[in-house]
Design a protein around this motif. Structure first.
Motif, PDB file in Angstrom:
ATOM      1  N   PHE A 125     -23.897 -43.393 -26.364  1.00  0.00           N
ATOM      2  CA  PHE A 125     -24.044 -44.873 -26.308  1.00  0.00           C
ATOM      3  C   PHE A 125     -22.688 -45.500 -26.241  1.00  0.00           C
ATOM      4  O   PHE A 125     -22.227 -44.905 -25.346  1.00  0.00           O
ATOM      5  N   TYR A 126     -22.725 -46.757 -25.612  1.00  0.00           N
ATOM      6  CA  TYR A 126     -21.775 -47.345 -24.694  1.00  0.00           C
ATOM      7  C   TYR A 126     -21.071 -48.241 -26.162  1.00  0.00           C
ATOM      8  O   TYR A 126     -21.757 -49.151 -27.014  1.00  0.00           O
ATOM      9  N   LEU A 127     -20.318 -48.138 -26.240  1.00  0.00           N
ATOM     10  CA  LEU A 127     -19.026 -49.256 -26.954  1.00  0.00           C
ATOM     11  C   LEU A 127     -18.106 -49.918 -26.595  1.00  0.00           C
ATOM     12  O   LEU A 127     -17.166 -49.685 -25.412  1.00  0.00           O
ATOM     13  N   ALA A 128     -17.696 -51.075 -26.256  1.00  0.00           N
ATOM     14  CA  ALA A 128     -17.146 -52.284 -26.610  1.00  0.00           C
ATOM     15  C   ALA A 128     -16.545 -52.339 -27.359  1.00  0.00           C
ATOM     16  O   ALA A 128     -16.302 -53.430 -28.518  1.00  0.00           O
ATOM     17  N   SER A 129     -14.788 -51.804 -27.564  1.00  0.00           N
ATOM     18  CA  SER A 129     -14.147 -51.451 -28.433  1.00  0.00           C
ATOM     19  C   SER A 129     -12.916 -52.593 -28.202  1.00  0.00           C
ATOM     20  O   SER A 129     -12.385 -53.381 -28.958  1.00  0.00           O
ATOM     21  N   HIS A 161     -14.798 -46.562 -32.870  1.00  0.00           N
ATOM     22  CA  HIS A 161     -13.418 -47.860 -32.626  1.00  0.00           C
ATOM     23  C   HIS A 161     -12.606 -47.532 -33.333  1.00  0.00           C
ATOM     24  O   HIS A 161     -11.924 -48.427 -32.923  1.00  0.00           O
ATOM     25  N   TRP A 162     -12.863 -47.837 -34.512  1.00  0.00           N
ATOM     26  CA  TRP A 162     -11.330 -47.213 -35.293  1.00  0.00           C
ATOM     27  C   TRP A 162     -10.282 -46.611 -34.820  1.00  0.00           C
ATOM     28  O   TRP A 162      -9.198 -46.941 -34.551  1.00  0.00           O
ATOM     29  N   LEU A 163     -10.423 -45.640 -34.097  1.00  0.00           N
ATOM     30  CA  LEU A 163      -9.556 -44.210 -32.622  1.00  0.00           C
ATOM     31  C   LEU A 163      -8.887 -45.516 -31.401  1.00  0.00           C
ATOM     32  O   LEU A 163      -7.637 -45.239 -31.379  1.00  0.00           O
ATOM     33  N   CYS A 164      -9.953 -46.985 -31.589  1.00  0.00           N
ATOM     34  CA  CYS A 164      -9.897 -47.524 -30.289  1.00  0.00           C
ATOM     35  C   CYS A 164      -8.325 -48.803 -30.368  1.00  0.00           C
ATOM     36  O   CYS A 164      -8.623 -49.044 -30.140  1.00  0.00           O
ATOM     37  N   CYS A 165      -7.817 -48.788 -32.170  1.00  0.00           N
ATOM     38  CA  CYS A 165      -7.257 -49.912 -33.079  1.00  0.00           C
ATOM     39  C   CYS A 165      -5.899 -49.521 -33.003  1.00  0.00           C
ATOM     40  O   CYS A 165      -5.371 -49.934 -33.958  1.00  0.00           O
ATOM     41  N   THR A 166      -5.451 -47.872 -32.923  1.00  0.00           N
ATOM     42  CA  THR A 166      -4.457 -47.644 -33.199  1.00  0.00           C
ATOM     43  C   THR A 166      -3.371 -46.706 -31.871  1.00  0.00           C
ATOM     44  O   THR A 166      -2.489 -46.021 -32.629  1.00  0.00           O
ATOM     45  N   HIS A 167      -3.262 -47.681 -31.187  1.00  0.00           N
ATOM     46  CA  HIS A 167      -2.292 -47.592 -30.029  1.00  0.00           C
ATOM     47  C   HIS A 167      -1.227 -48.016 -30.569  1.00  0.00           C
ATOM     48  O   HIS A 167      -1.072 -48.980 -30.961  1.00  0.00           O
ATOM     49  N   VAL A 174      -8.326 -51.324 -27.554  1.00  0.00           N
ATOM     50  CA  VAL A 174      -8.204 -50.898 -26.268  1.00  0.00           C
ATOM     51  C   VAL A 174      -9.549 -50.198 -25.885  1.00  0.00           C
ATOM     52  O   VAL A 174     -10.400 -50.588 -26.563  1.00  0.00           O
ATOM     53  N   ARG A 175      -9.614 -49.949 -25.179  1.00  0.00           N
ATOM     54  CA  ARG A 175     -11.147 -49.496 -24.103  1.00  0.00           C
ATOM     55  C   ARG A 175     -11.797 -48.300 -25.069  1.00  0.00           C
ATOM     56  O   ARG A 175     -13.022 -47.753 -24.516  1.00  0.00           O
TER      57      ARG A 175
END
Length: 239
Positions: A125-129, A161-167, A174-175
């Motif tokens: 799948f493709y995810l634009a996070s 997607h959740w893991l892209c929000c924890t930087h 992030v991407r």
């Protein structure tokens, strides 16, 4: 961990995971119930090799730490940023006279595309996070190689997607998932330290590697584990 440049397979995956599991048990008193692994820097031609040469060492590392009965379900995804696909959201219509054309914009963070443009026999799948600050955003491509737990597309897309929000150093999403992003940053920082002579250079291309659950001398190029200073271990020193 140091290994030859340009090598896509993590030769010491088993040993690295074994060390992480031991540290997790020391810190919390228990081992994880499941493993979710994001791999970056793998070309499509190497996907089968990743399964053949990394999944086995990871399972053996679990048994080495928790005993033969410890076999947590493994979910392994490969993250790819090098592709030509773009996602756009149709926001309305615009045009002059009788010609009406769709008006498009970058997709909202969290937008997923898992049909039509994906390969019919692949679990991907493709995810634009992330939200593009300038220009056209480019989604990340995810290919699921192992899903022992049977999480399914919806759950995997959501947790990704959740893991892209924890930087830790960014207030925006992030991407790519933060574990993969941190790995990229740590590798870049370690390469810079190596150039500055932070540790002795490898004596040969197949320099000494550890044993444990990692790849042995008969399983391809070897590696070496490079310990961090006590003041850096366990911290986000690469941010």
């Amino acid at each position: 961990m140091e290994q030859p440049p340009g090598m896509e397979i993590v030769a010491g995956m088993g040993e690295a995971l074994e060390e992480l599991l031991r540290k997790r048990r020391e810190a919390t008193g228990k081992l994880p119930d499941a493993l979710l692994v994001y791999r970056d820097g793998v070309s499509d031609s190497q996907l089968g090799t990743v399964v053949d040469r990394e999944v086995g060492p990871m399972r053996r590392a679990c048994a080495a730490v928790g005993g033969p009965s410890y076999a947590p379900p493994l979910t392994l995804l490969v993250v790819s940023k090098s592709h030509g696909l773009r996602m756009m959201a149709v926001t309305g219509e615009a045009g002059a006279g009788g010609e009406r054309l769709p008006e498009v914009d970058n997709p909202l963070p969290g937008s997923v595309l898992d049909h039509t443009v994906t390969r019919p026999l692949a679990y991907e799948f493709y995810l634009a996070s992330h939200a593009a600050i300038q220009g056209t955003s480019r989604p990340s491509k995810y290919q699921v190689l192992v899903d022992d737990r049977g999480l399914g597309p919806d759950a995997l897309q959501l947790v990704t997607h959740w893991l892209c929000c924890t930087h830790g150093a960014c207030s925006r999403s992030v991407r790519q998932p933060v574990p993969a992003r941190y790995a990229d940053q740590a590798a870049a920082a370690a390469a810079l330290l190596a150039k500055r002579g932070a540790w002795p250079q490898r004596q040969q291309a197949g320099g000494g590697g550890g044993g444990g659950s990692g790849a042995g001398a008969d399983q391809g190029p070897q590696y070496r584990m490079i310990p961090l200073a006590d003041t850096l271990a366990g911290s986000h020193w690469y941010l």
